[in-house]
Design a protein around this motif. Structure first.
Motif, PDB file in Angstrom:
ATOM      1  N   PRO A  68       0.813  -1.228   0.000  1.00  0.00           N
ATOM      2  CA  PRO A  68       0.000   0.000   0.000  1.00  0.00           C
ATOM      3  C   PRO A  68       0.842   1.272   0.000  1.00  0.00           C
ATOM      4  O   PRO A  68       0.498   2.244  -0.689  1.00  0.00           O
ATOM      5  N   ARG A  71       1.935   1.969  -3.538  1.00  0.00           N
ATOM      6  CA  ARG A  71       0.821   2.427  -4.393  1.00  0.00           C
ATOM      7  C   ARG A  71       0.446   3.876  -4.056  1.00  0.00           C
ATOM      8  O   ARG A  71       0.167   4.681  -4.942  1.00  0.00           O
ATOM      9  N   ALA A  72       0.502   4.199  -2.778  1.00  0.00           N
ATOM     10  CA  ALA A  72       0.210   5.589  -2.375  1.00  0.00           C
ATOM     11  C   ALA A  72       1.290   6.537  -2.919  1.00  0.00           C
ATOM     12  O   ALA A  72       0.991   7.641  -3.395  1.00  0.00           O
ATOM     13  N   ASP A  87      -6.644   6.529  -7.607  1.00  0.00           N
ATOM     14  CA  ASP A  87      -6.935   5.894  -6.322  1.00  0.00           C
ATOM     15  C   ASP A  87      -5.918   4.768  -6.114  1.00  0.00           C
ATOM     16  O   ASP A  87      -5.889   3.814  -6.904  1.00  0.00           O
ATOM     17  N   ASP A  89      -5.849   2.303  -4.305  1.00  0.00           N
ATOM     18  CA  ASP A  89      -6.387   0.959  -4.083  1.00  0.00           C
ATOM     19  C   ASP A  89      -6.946   0.314  -5.353  1.00  0.00           C
ATOM     20  O   ASP A  89      -6.879  -0.900  -5.513  1.00  0.00           O
ATOM     21  N   THR A  90      -7.497   1.135  -6.235  1.00  0.00           N
ATOM     22  CA  THR A  90      -8.171   0.540  -7.402  1.00  0.00           C
ATOM     23  C   THR A  90      -7.537   0.931  -8.735  1.00  0.00           C
ATOM     24  O   THR A  90      -7.879   0.359  -9.770  1.00  0.00           O
TER      25      THR A  90
END
Ligand code: PMP
Ligand code: GLN
Length: 386
Positions: A68, A71-72, A87, A89-90
């Motif tokens: 995570p 990705r952030a 986003d 997450d997606t």
């Protein structure tokens, strides 16, 4: 013998030119200006972050889409440099380098028989991955001196079977950076024909002379039809770590993830942590690195000119493309195979990146992502060719 076993769709792909030329450099003890990898590691703080991640026990499978925090950090990078919102997450997926992202995108998005339009000269994995997907490539030729494409050629390459346009800017091997006007042509055609764009932006931070890299996803109508691909290798001089990523709409990301999870599933757990640190480096790191590389570009380009090559000055990437015809070359592949014995330098023949071999027959690529003293030595050796 290979041909006896190799599936028909992979016939003709043989060994990549980068492996062949790097092996030649080793065998002849030459200066390797062929394969694009730096001879100095990236920032120590990033290397230390990888070591710390190993020591902290980040050594098992990371989550499928990537950790995570990475990705952030990727989402934050797109926001900071380009004003693009994703986003984490997606809409963000971590991959085993840009190479896997390209493969996963093509495998996920193409039906057998679909056509994929790409610019030539093209990075060699594009053709192989299109073939593995059972799709067909249609090429649009970039021509010197500025390596732009003719919009009519692009329009003509699109047929009812076209699924995607695969675009690379800053462009390997020419060093061209597509202008906003050229990107607008691509965007308009994608919207008009309802095409997906797959963009390979691995050299996004390596642009020179004030030239700006414009992600295709920032153009009108493109945000939700573009699979934006990049990686940490070039930007941070850790090409062996193979941490890449995809940013795209939730639907496209999910499709690419479906293929990706059955290719590598995941990779590089500690390196994912380290690239969080890398993406968080101050803006000066990115600017200073590009400025430093552009000075090395100048050194090599000047040396190649002095050695008698016609030089097409690159505005981005690790590479400068030259025409070896003024030195008597009629075949770039033969020229590159002889160059190590003639003067102890290795380069890559651009002809292998073309379907239209005549368009690239005598063009040769040299990389300048090496230390100054290495480039100076190479330039001295190349000067003996004339
Ligand atoms: N695309 C281009 C245009 C490249 O030059 C490279 C070279 N390394 C890649 C993709 C592969 O990137 P990665 O090492 O992140 O897989
Ligand atoms: N991208 C690097 C180049 O173009 C090397 C990639 C590779 O060896 N596959 O030289």
């Amino acid at each position: 013998m290979t041909e006896r076993y190799l599936a028909a769709r992979l016939r003709g792909f043989g060994t990549t030119i980068f492996a062949e030329m790097s092996a030649l450099a080793l065998a002849t003890d030459s200066i390797n200006l062929g394969q694009g990898f730096p001879d100095v590691d990236g920032p120590a703080v990033v290397a230390e972050a990888a070591i710390a991640a190993i020591r902290a026990g980040h050594n098992q499978y990371p989550p499928g889409p990537g950790i995570p925090a990475l990705r952030a950090a990727i989402a934050q990078h797109q926001r900071h440099w380009y004003g693009l919102e994703f986003d984490p997450d997606t809409e963000v997926l971590v991959t085993a380098g840009a190479t896997e992202a390209i493969a996963a995108a093509l495998l996920a998005l193409c039906e057998p028989g679909d056509e994929v339009v790409m610019l030539e000269p093209y990075y060699d994995s594009y053709a192989a991955c299109v073939a593995m997907a059972g799709a067909t490539r249609k090429v649009v030729t970039l021509r010197p001196p500025d390596y732009a494409f003719d919009p009519d050629d692009l329009r003509a390459a699109i047929t009812p079977r076209t699924r995607a346009i695969l675009l690379n800017s800053p462009h390997n091997p020419t060093g061209a950076v597509l202008s906003r006007a050229q990107l607008e042509v691509v965007a308009r055609l994608c919207v008009e024909h309802d095409l997906i764009a797959i963009t390979d932006e691995v050299y996004e931070h390596l642009t020179y002379d004030g030239v700006e890299h414009v992600p295709l996803a920032t153009l009108p109508g493109m945000r939700d039809r573009t699979v934006t691909i990049s990686s940490a290798g070039k930007t941070f001089s850790f090409t062996g770590w193979k941490i890449g990523w995809v940013c795209a709409s939730p639907e496209l990301t999910a499709a690419v993830r479906t293929a990706k999870q059955f290719l590598t599933y995941v990779n590089g757990a500690p390196f994912q942590h380290a690239i969080v640190t890398a993406l968080g480096l101050p803006d000066d790191y990115f600017r200073d690195f590009a400025a430093d590389l552009s000075a090395r570009r100048d050194l090599l380009a000047e040396g190649l000119r002095a050695a008698g090559f016609t030089v097409f000055p690159p505005r981005g990437t690790y590479f400068v493309t030259v025409d070896a015809a003024p030195l008597g070359a009629t075949d770039g592949l033969a020229f590159c195979r002889e160059l190590p014995t003639r003067c102890g330098v290795v380069a890559v023949p651009n002809v292998v990146f073309y379907d239209d071999a005549d368009a690239g027959r005598t063009l040769v690529r040299f990389t300048f992502c090496k230390r100054r003293e290495v480039l100076e030595e190479a330039v001295g050796r190349l000067a003996t060719l004339a």
